[in-house]
Design an enzyme around this catalytic site. Structure first.
Site, PDB file in Angstrom:
ATOM      1  N   THR A 133       0.819  -1.204   0.000  1.00 45.70           N
ATOM      2  CA  THR A 133       0.000   0.000   0.000  1.00 45.70           C
ATOM      3  C   THR A 133       0.856   1.258   0.000  1.00 45.70           C
ATOM      4  O   THR A 133       2.011   1.220   0.445  1.00 45.70           O
ATOM      5  CB  THR A 133      -0.884  -0.012   1.272  1.00 45.70           C
ATOM      6  OG1 THR A 133      -1.438   1.280   1.483  1.00 45.70           O
ATOM      7  CG2 THR A 133      -0.079  -0.361   2.523  1.00 45.70           C
ATOM      8  N   ASP A 134       0.267   2.378  -0.449  1.00 42.05           N
ATOM      9  CA  ASP A 134       0.998   3.654  -0.370  1.00 42.05           C
ATOM     10  C   ASP A 134       1.037   4.188   1.069  1.00 42.05           C
ATOM     11  O   ASP A 134       1.763   5.141   1.358  1.00 42.05           O
ATOM     12  CB  ASP A 134       0.381   4.697  -1.318  1.00 42.05           C
ATOM     13  CG  ASP A 134      -1.059   5.081  -0.980  1.00 42.05           C
ATOM     14  OD1 ASP A 134      -1.670   4.453  -0.086  1.00 42.05           O
ATOM     15  OD2 ASP A 134      -1.580   6.018  -1.618  1.00 42.05           O
ATOM     16  N   GLU A 135       0.247   3.566   1.965  1.00 43.42           N
ATOM     17  CA  GLU A 135       0.200   4.079   3.347  1.00 43.42           C
ATOM     18  C   GLU A 135       1.536   3.913   4.065  1.00 43.42           C
ATOM     19  O   GLU A 135       1.787   4.573   5.071  1.00 43.42           O
ATOM     20  CB  GLU A 135      -0.928   3.404   4.134  1.00 43.42           C
ATOM     21  CG  GLU A 135      -2.282   3.635   3.490  1.00 43.42           C
ATOM     22  CD  GLU A 135      -3.467   3.363   4.397  1.00 43.42           C
ATOM     23  OE1 GLU A 135      -3.317   3.436   5.624  1.00 43.42           O
ATOM     24  OE2 GLU A 135      -4.548   3.076   3.863  1.00 43.42           O
ATOM     25  N   TYR A 159      -1.680  -0.780  10.993  1.00 46.74           N
ATOM     26  CA  TYR A 159      -1.818  -1.429   9.674  1.00 46.74           C
ATOM     27  C   TYR A 159      -0.628  -1.088   8.775  1.00 46.74           C
ATOM     28  O   TYR A 159       0.059  -1.974   8.261  1.00 46.74           O
ATOM     29  CB  TYR A 159      -3.131  -0.991   8.994  1.00 46.74           C
ATOM     30  CG  TYR A 159      -3.167  -1.273   7.506  1.00 46.74           C
ATOM     31  CD1 TYR A 159      -3.151  -2.575   7.022  1.00 46.74           C
ATOM     32  CD2 TYR A 159      -3.190  -0.230   6.572  1.00 46.74           C
ATOM     33  CE1 TYR A 159      -3.156  -2.843   5.654  1.00 46.74           C
ATOM     34  CE2 TYR A 159      -3.200  -0.487   5.204  1.00 46.74           C
ATOM     35  CZ  TYR A 159      -3.179  -1.793   4.753  1.00 46.74           C
ATOM     36  OH  TYR A 159      -3.188  -2.054   3.405  1.00 46.74           O
ATOM     37  N   LYS A 163       2.434  -3.429   7.258  1.00 43.85           N
ATOM     38  CA  LYS A 163       2.685  -3.596   5.824  1.00 43.85           C
ATOM     39  C   LYS A 163       4.109  -3.155   5.489  1.00 43.85           C
ATOM     40  O   LYS A 163       4.787  -3.780   4.668  1.00 43.85           O
ATOM     41  CB  LYS A 163       1.670  -2.783   5.001  1.00 43.85           C
ATOM     42  CG  LYS A 163       0.259  -3.325   5.006  1.00 43.85           C
ATOM     43  CD  LYS A 163       0.117  -4.712   4.396  1.00 43.85           C
ATOM     44  CE  LYS A 163       0.395  -4.746   2.916  1.00 43.85           C
ATOM     45  NZ  LYS A 163       0.086  -6.085   2.330  1.00 43.85           N
TER      46      LYS A 163
HETATM   47  N1  LIG Z   1      -7.897  -2.032  -0.330  1.00 44.04           N
HETATM   48  C1  LIG Z   1      -7.011  -1.110  -0.706  1.00 44.04           C
HETATM   49  O1  LIG Z   1      -7.392   0.026  -0.999  1.00 44.04           O
HETATM   50  C2  LIG Z   1      -5.546  -1.463  -0.841  1.00 44.04           C
HETATM   51  C3  LIG Z   1      -4.696  -0.549  -1.420  1.00 44.04           C
HETATM   52  C4  LIG Z   1      -3.339  -0.894  -1.605  1.00 44.04           C
HETATM   53  C5  LIG Z   1      -2.881  -2.121  -1.194  1.00 44.04           C
HETATM   54  N2  LIG Z   1      -3.735  -3.003  -0.581  1.00 44.04           N
HETATM   55  C6  LIG Z   1      -3.180  -4.324  -0.181  1.00 44.04           C
HETATM   56  O2  LIG Z   1      -3.752  -5.283  -1.060  1.00 44.04           O
HETATM   57  C7  LIG Z   1      -3.956  -6.509  -0.373  1.00 44.04           C
HETATM   58  C8  LIG Z   1      -5.400  -6.943  -0.485  1.00 44.04           C
HETATM   59  O3  LIG Z   1      -6.228  -5.923   0.064  1.00 44.04           O
HETATM   60  P1  LIG Z   1      -7.813  -6.097   0.118  1.00 44.04           P
HETATM   61  O4  LIG Z   1      -8.404  -4.745   0.234  1.00 44.04           O
HETATM   62  O5  LIG Z   1      -8.249  -7.013  -0.976  1.00 44.04           O
HETATM   63  O6  LIG Z   1      -7.963  -6.848   1.522  1.00 44.04           O
HETATM   64  P2  LIG Z   1      -9.205  -7.688   2.093  1.00 44.04           P
HETATM   65  O7  LIG Z   1      -9.192  -7.427   3.559  1.00 44.04           O
HETATM   66  O8  LIG Z   1     -10.428  -7.403   1.314  1.00 44.04           O
HETATM   67  O9  LIG Z   1      -8.801  -9.208   1.789  1.00 44.04           O
HETATM   68  C9  LIG Z   1      -7.792  -9.872   2.477  1.00 44.04           C
HETATM   69  C10 LIG Z   1      -7.907 -11.361   2.190  1.00 44.04           C
HETATM   70  O10 LIG Z   1      -6.821 -12.022   2.853  1.00 44.04           O
HETATM   71  C11 LIG Z   1      -7.339 -13.146   3.529  1.00 44.04           C
HETATM   72  N3  LIG Z   1      -6.480 -13.403   4.707  1.00 44.04           N
HETATM   73  C12 LIG Z   1      -6.347 -12.637   5.831  1.00 44.04           C
HETATM   74  N4  LIG Z   1      -5.495 -13.221   6.690  1.00 44.04           N
HETATM   75  C13 LIG Z   1      -5.047 -14.349   6.095  1.00 44.04           C
HETATM   76  C14 LIG Z   1      -4.124 -15.356   6.484  1.00 44.04           C
HETATM   77  N5  LIG Z   1      -3.507 -15.324   7.669  1.00 44.04           N
HETATM   78  N6  LIG Z   1      -3.885 -16.376   5.638  1.00 44.04           N
HETATM   79  C15 LIG Z   1      -4.513 -16.439   4.426  1.00 44.04           C
HETATM   80  N7  LIG Z   1      -5.417 -15.520   4.023  1.00 44.04           N
HETATM   81  C16 LIG Z   1      -5.674 -14.479   4.842  1.00 44.04           C
HETATM   82  C17 LIG Z   1      -8.752 -12.782   3.923  1.00 44.04           C
HETATM   83  O11 LIG Z   1      -9.558 -13.924   4.165  1.00 44.04           O
HETATM   84  C18 LIG Z   1      -9.199 -11.987   2.702  1.00 44.04           C
HETATM   85  O12 LIG Z   1      -9.746 -12.837   1.712  1.00 44.04           O
HETATM   86  C19 LIG Z   1      -3.508  -6.277   1.064  1.00 44.04           C
HETATM   87  O13 LIG Z   1      -2.185  -6.765   1.202  1.00 44.04           O
HETATM   88  C20 LIG Z   1      -3.537  -4.768   1.227  1.00 44.04           C
HETATM   89  O14 LIG Z   1      -2.574  -4.333   2.145  1.00 44.04           O
HETATM   90  C21 LIG Z   1      -5.056  -2.702  -0.405  1.00 44.04           C
END
Ligand SMILES: NC(=O)c1ccc[n+]([C@@H]2O[C@H](COP(=O)([O-])OP(=O)(O)OC[C@H]3O[C@@H](n4cnc5c(N)ncnc54)[C@H](O)[C@@H]3O)[C@@H](O)[C@H]2O)c1
Length: 350
Positions: A133-135, A159, A163
């Site tokens: 993430t950009d955070e 969080y 990350k």
């Molecule tokens: N949502 C955003 O805006 C955003 C932006 C940039 C980066 N990200 C990154 O992208 C990735 C996905 O984000 P998202 O929004 O889809 O998250 P989300 O919370 O919607 O999904 C996370 C998934 O990971 C699974 N999970 C959690 N713990 C687990 C574990 N211990 N073992 C296996 N599976 C596990 C969950 O069941 C879920 O399906 C993350 O790494 C997040 O940091 C998200």
């Protein structure tokens, strides 16, 4: 190619899997623990494909991760599994440390062992793509700067700190062990199948029920919004064409204040579901979150120059598509809100 995708039942992971199954000939193994954020119903349009397999596994469980790698023999791993909600990380950081840091470490070690035993092209072509993430870059308050791949890390929340730790581990496994790691850091995503605890789906669903639309403080926090399907395309481009050891920032060139986002949703709903009082009247300012960063903004020039990726959606087109998707998929939302998406998968024993 066969891709192992961790967190594939989440918001972004499910978009990546839908993209790959619908637009390529690749095979996908979805490795997901199915926490509250994992929803297999987000994959219903592709889960019948013979190129899709699901493994309910926790990335912290080394023996199970080893088994999945040995059984499926992936050519690349896209690592999205994480605890992802900032407010939850403030209320209870433990799961964030466990999954985001210990889980990433466990996956890196299992991958290293698996990759070291590969030979020839299978070894040379293997990729580990860590999605972040950009955070991690912290707050841009008071400047007009953008985050580049060289911006120093300064995370503010449990969080983003977890990350940031996982990004450092992934890069160290490249530098120390030569594991072919790629890292991407992306801005805020929005779009279909977004869990209703996050700002945009929460606002849409609360508005439809005439409930207050909570906005932290004055709502002047600026985020750079990216439509999730644009992110999925970018991630696939990086895992297939990116250079190991490199980081790519991904963003939508869409800086918006939170209050603007909420007002835009209200105005689209007013047009699509008109009502006598305006949806904007439901906006309610609530006490700001501690440690809340004021501004994030991404310079996505490198991925555009080197890999030819740029977003298809502007904020205006993407947010309209998103509101329309929620209006057309209220049954998906209902099953998340009443918990039946979790009960049925337990009953089905998956
Ligand atoms: N949502 C955003 O805006 C955003 C932006 C940039 C980066 N990200 C990154 O992208 C990735 C996905 O984000 P998202 O929004 O889809 O998250 P989300 O919370 O919607 O999904 C996370 C998934 O990971 C699974 N999970 C959690 N713990 C687990 C574990 N211990 N073992 C296996 N599976 C596990 C969950 O069941 C879920 O399906 C993350 O790494 C997040 O940091 C998200």
């Amino acid at each position: 190619m066969k891709l192992l995708i961790t967190g594939g039942a989440g918001f972004i992971g499910s978009a990546v899997i839908r993209h790959i199954i619908n637009n390529t000939k690749d095979e996908v193994v979805n490795l997901d623990k199915l926490t509250y954020a994992g929803n297999l119903e987000s994959l219903s349009e592709v889960s019948g494909s013979e190129r899709y397999a699901f493994e309910q596994v926790d990335i912290c469980n080394r023996a199970e991760v080893d088994r999945v790698l040995a059984q499926h023999q992936p050519g690349a791993i896209m690592h999205l599994a994480a605890e992802s909600h900032v407010d939850r990380s403030i209320d209870g950081p433990a799961d964030f440390i466990e999954t985001n840091i210990v889980g990433t470490y466990t996956l890196l070690e299992a991958t290293r062992q698996y990759w070291q035993a590969l030979e020839g092209d299978r070894k040379n072509d293997f990729r580990f793509h860590h999605i972040s993430t950009d955070e991690v870059y912290g707050d841009l308050e008071g400047t007009s700067d953008l985050f580049t791949e060289n911006t120093p890390y300064a995370p503010s929340s449990p969080y983003s700190a977890s990350k940031a730790s996982s990004d450092h581990l992934a890069r160290a496994w490249h530098r120390t062990y030569g594991l072919p790691v790629l890292v991407t850091n992306c801005s805020n995503n929005y779009g279909p199948y977004h869990f209703p605890e996050k700002l945009i789906p929460l606002v849409i669903l609360n508005a439809l029920e005439n409930k207050p639309l909570p906005v932290y403080g004055k709502g002047d926090q600026i985020r750079d919004w990216l439509y999730v399907e644009d992110h999925a395309r970018a991630l696939y481009r990086v895992v297939t064409d990116g250079k190991p050891g490199e980081t790519y920032n991904i963003g939508g060139h869409n800086e918006k204040q939170n209050i603007e986002v909420v007002q835009t949703i209200c105005d689209i709903l007013q047009e699509l579901r008109p009502q006598q009082t305006t949806y904007r009247d439901l906006i309610t300012h609530v006490k700001d979150r501690p440690g809340h960063d004021l501004r994030y903004a991404i310079d996505a020039g490198k991925i555009q120059r080197e890999l030819g990726w740029s977003p298809d959606e502007t904020f205006e087109t993407g947010i309209r598509k998103t509101v329309e998707w929620y209006l057309n998929n209220l049954d998906w939302c209902q099953r998340v809100q009443d918990g039946s998406y979790q009960r049925e998968r337990l009953g089905a024993g998956v």
